[in-house]
Scaffold this active site. Sequence first.
Site, PDB file in Angstrom:
ATOM      1  N   ARG A  53       0.931  -1.105   0.060  1.00  0.00           N
ATOM      2  CA  ARG A  53      -0.117   0.094   0.029  1.00  0.00           C
ATOM      3  C   ARG A  53       0.844   1.011  -0.058  1.00  0.00           C
ATOM      4  NH1 ARG A  53      -5.419   1.354   3.478  1.00  0.00           N
ATOM      5  NH2 ARG A  53      -5.924  -0.075   1.816  1.00  0.00           N
TER       6      ARG A  53
ATOM      7  N   HIS B 206      -7.435   0.552  -6.490  1.00  0.00           N
ATOM      8  CA  HIS B 206      -7.591  -0.392  -5.217  1.00  0.00           C
ATOM      9  C   HIS B 206      -8.547  -1.576  -5.716  1.00  0.00           C
ATOM     10  CE1 HIS B 206      -7.880  -1.350  -1.192  1.00  0.00           C
ATOM     11  NE2 HIS B 206      -8.744  -0.509  -0.578  1.00  0.00           N
TER      12      HIS B 206
ATOM     13  N   GLN C 223     -10.503  -4.129  -3.280  1.00  0.00           N
ATOM     14  CA  GLN C 223     -11.411  -3.275  -2.891  1.00  0.00           C
ATOM     15  C   GLN C 223     -12.749  -3.498  -3.818  1.00  0.00           C
ATOM     16  OE1 GLN C 223     -12.301  -1.380   0.124  1.00  0.00           O
ATOM     17  NE2 GLN C 223     -14.199  -1.934  -0.677  1.00  0.00           N
TER      18      GLN C 223
ATOM     19  N   ASP D 178     -17.106   7.413  -1.298  1.00  0.00           N
ATOM     20  CA  ASP D 178     -15.926   7.387  -0.670  1.00  0.00           C
ATOM     21  C   ASP D 178     -15.663   8.715  -0.266  1.00  0.00           C
ATOM     22  OD1 ASP D 178     -13.436   6.518   0.361  1.00  0.00           O
ATOM     23  OD2 ASP D 178     -12.641   6.218  -1.879  1.00  0.00           O
TER      24      ASP D 178
ATOM     25  N   CYS E 146     -16.548   1.955   0.842  1.00  0.00           N
ATOM     26  CA  CYS E 146     -15.285   1.125   1.044  1.00  0.00           C
ATOM     27  C   CYS E 146     -14.769   1.196   2.518  1.00  0.00           C
ATOM     28  CB  CYS E 146     -14.231   1.384   0.151  1.00  0.00           C
ATOM     29  SG  CYS E 146     -13.677   3.255   0.230  1.00  0.00           S
TER      30      CYS E 146
ATOM     31  N   ARG F  81     -14.088  -8.514   1.852  1.00  0.00           N
ATOM     32  CA  ARG F  81     -12.534  -8.481   1.550  1.00  0.00           C
ATOM     33  C   ARG F  81     -11.846  -9.272   2.004  1.00  0.00           C
ATOM     34  NH1 ARG F  81     -10.662  -3.352   1.592  1.00  0.00           N
ATOM     35  NH2 ARG F  81      -8.653  -4.063   0.732  1.00  0.00           N
TER      36      ARG F  81
END
Length: 304
Positions: A103, A130, A133, A223, A263, A291
């Site tokens: 990340r 992402h 996700q 988001d 998310c 996830r």
Amino acid sequence: MARHFIDLFEVTPAQAIELLDRAAELKERDDPAHRPPLLAGRTLGLVFDKPSLRTRVSFEAAIAQLGGSAIFFRGKDVGLGVRETIGDFARVISQYIDVLAIRTFSQEVVEELARSATIPVVNALSDSAHPCQAMGDLLTIRETFGTLDGVKLVFVGDGNNVARSLAQASALSGMKFVLACPQGYSFPADFSARFAAVYPGVSLEIDHDPVRAVQNADVVYTDVWASMGQEAEAEIRRAAFAPFRVDEALLAQASRRAIFLHCLPARRGEEVASTVLDGPRSRVIPQAGNRLHFQKALLLWLLI
Ligand code: CP
Ligand code: NVA
């Protein structure tokens, strides 16, 4: 050459379905008292330059449930790109572990790691993408509607990493994607150009009117307005995005069967009203849960 998972542009529709089916099967059959150690002895490295709850913990839990182990560290702990080059880091860490999730800020760093590593590299979020996700979200949407084909997803907010991966995931799975955003916060031109090249004939719809955009939406998704690394822009973004807050009035414009996804983490009262986040259409907690199941399928796909 190792298989990587760094951007959905490199995933085919057939591979996406294979991953989703595997994730659904792992979820369905999960028995905490009997989890076959399919990845016994394997080690997942997690190198993070930004905070995380969901991604970090679900990856650590995923590898543990598959019988393997995880090593977590921050990029600054090892001086990634400072103490030594990304390439030297990648070649050395490939000697110790079996798969690496990163990340970080720049997508180029993720790509450089993947070029130099001899083990699979996973993008656990960059400024541009992402993918874990978005694939977990496909699982949630498919569980809700029984199909992805023709489902309309409207992302209300910034054309950010999550929005871009969701646009790609939609193109891969036959969903209709719309980005509802203020002027100036759409997708960057290089993303739109690559999208058109990779998914010819798939429209990438952008609408600057949130009320018009969410008409007939099956999934309303949002988001944060300022992503990690954009904290200095938070104030100016708050003003620009105010008409794009997902509240009950906006959600009422969507399809009667519409669900709400985010998310997470959310800034309650900014991009989403608490009444929506905690309301009857919200699926954000099972969404976060998925996830784990997707990433178990991903680790198996990369390592076996
Ligand atoms: N959605 C998500 O990736 O959450 P974290 O930043 O907590 O990992
Ligand atoms: N767009 C957000 C997603 C966090 C999971 C960020 O990058 O901060």
